[in-house]
Scaffold this motif. Sequence first.
Motif: not given
Length: 59
Positions: A11-14, A20-21
């Motif tokens: 979830v943190v990476m998402a 970023l996107i």
Amino acid sequence: MDYVSALVPPVVMAVFFIGLIRVIVKTQGGANKAKEDAAVDAALAHAESAPRKSGDADA
């Protein structure tokens, strides 16, 4: 509670990936777009005008 610790890293990476996107999309264009386009056009023109070796297979 094991499921919470298993779900937190993805979830943190998402969240960071979505952020970023969004930053990449927002920084496209703007005031520097013409300058960036001109730099790319100049690089392409330079690459196209460079003499080719006689051994190049593509025509």
